[in-house]
Design an enzyme around this catalytic site. Structure first.
Site, PDB file in Angstrom:
ATOM      1  N   TYR A  60      -2.862  -1.233  10.021  1.00 54.90           N
ATOM      2  CA  TYR A  60      -2.870  -1.628   8.614  1.00 54.90           C
ATOM      3  C   TYR A  60      -1.583  -1.196   7.910  1.00 54.90           C
ATOM      4  CZ  TYR A  60      -3.935  -1.497   3.641  1.00 54.90           C
ATOM      5  OH  TYR A  60      -3.869  -1.646   2.279  1.00 54.90           O
ATOM      6  N   SER A  74       0.848  -1.194   0.000  1.00 56.11           N
ATOM      7  CA  SER A  74       0.000   0.000   0.000  1.00 56.11           C
ATOM      8  C   SER A  74       0.881   1.241   0.000  1.00 56.11           C
ATOM      9  CB  SER A  74      -0.895   0.022   1.236  1.00 56.11           C
ATOM     10  OG  SER A  74      -1.526   1.280   1.404  1.00 56.11           O
TER      11      SER A  74
END
Length: 284
Positions: free
Chosen positions: A189, A176
């Site tokens: 996350y 990400s």
């Protein structure tokens, strides 16, 4: 520049959330005819039922691959993706379960090999994320759930797949943009995505002698079930407008990075990260 669709406020009380409940529907459709880049290949894609995973499944199928689709519990979305793969003239195997459990990960790989006679490409893509403004309010269960899905699952799937992969095969991991720029409301996350970036680089070095390439894709703001499933409605409204391109990306715009890394066109790439993120400049 593609038009940015209006994204209204919305929320789903589930993670992973459901693609069929999203407004507007994410755009997963490939843009170009297939030319057989993956003809005869077998790909196993975790989180293949929706979002980026669905777009990758459909694109790989268009290029000739047969697809094992691992998903947690989204039966309706998974069945739709299976039908989309078959529409492309290929085959799909749906495999339901939790990749955070080593026994299931091993079974998922074995089921794919049994169904299709081998394995050439592993796409570790399944993940979960939860929105939180305060680290002290993230309970232990959430942290463990996030790491089980986003880190342990990638380890377990890769361990099981390595028995079947050989020279010329590929592992592609989803990271990400948050692994590179950080995110104050997605601390757990973002940490898992940083771990996967390091995992990919380390495994790329470990597997050099076997000729197996390991690379990463680090998407930016992409319109997938992640967003209504994890963010408050007011944060979902207009999602992606702060990206340099002024809009959220669509899953099909990310899937092409996975296709490149899955084929011999990326033969000189290993340990690398591609950044389909709408123009955000980050360290690679």
């Amino acid at each position: 520049m593609p038009h940015a669709p209006d994204i209204p406020a919305q929320h789903q009380d589930a993670m992973p959330a459901d693609e069929h409940r999203m407004d507007p529907a994410p755009d997963y459709e490939p843009r170009f005819p297939g030319v057989g880049k993956l003809q005869g290949k077998v790909a196993l894609i975790t989180g293949g039922d929706s979002g980026i995973g669905r777009a990758v499944s459909v694109l790989f199928a268009r290029e000739g691959a047969r697809i094992g689709i691992v998903y947690l519990r989204e039966d309706r979305d998974a069945e739709t993706t299976r039908q989309l793969v078959e529409r492309e003239g290929s085959e799909a195997l749906l495999i339901k379960g939790d990749i955070g459990e080593k026994g299931f990960a091993t079974k998922a790989v074995a089921s794919t090999v049994e169904a299709f006679g081998g394995l050439d490409i592993l796409v570790n893509n399944a993940a979960q994320q939860y929105f939180s403004n305060d680290l002290t309010e993230i309970d232990e269960q959430q942290i463990r759930r996030t790491f089980d899905s986003n880190v342990m699952g990638y380890f377990f799937m890769t361990q099981a797949a390595l028995e079947h992969l050989s020279e010329g095969d590929a592992i592609i991991n989803t990271a990400s943009v948050n692994a590179f720029k950080g995110n104050p409301v997605l601390v757990d996350y973002s940490s898992t995505r940083g771990a996967i970036t390091a995992f990919s680089r380390s495994m790329a070095l470990q597997l050099l002698d076997r000729g197996i390439r390991v690379n990463c894709v680090a998407p930016g703001p992409i319109w997938t079930p992640f967003i209504p499933g994890s963010m408050p409605p007011d944060k979902v409204e207009g999602f992606g407008a702060n990206a340099p391109m002024g809009r959220a990306g669509q899953p099909w715009e990310v899937a092409t990075s996975y296709l490149f890394l899955a084929t011999q066109e990326s033969n000189y790439f290993t340990g690398q990260t591609l950044h389909p993120n709408g123009g955000k400049i980050v360290g690679s």
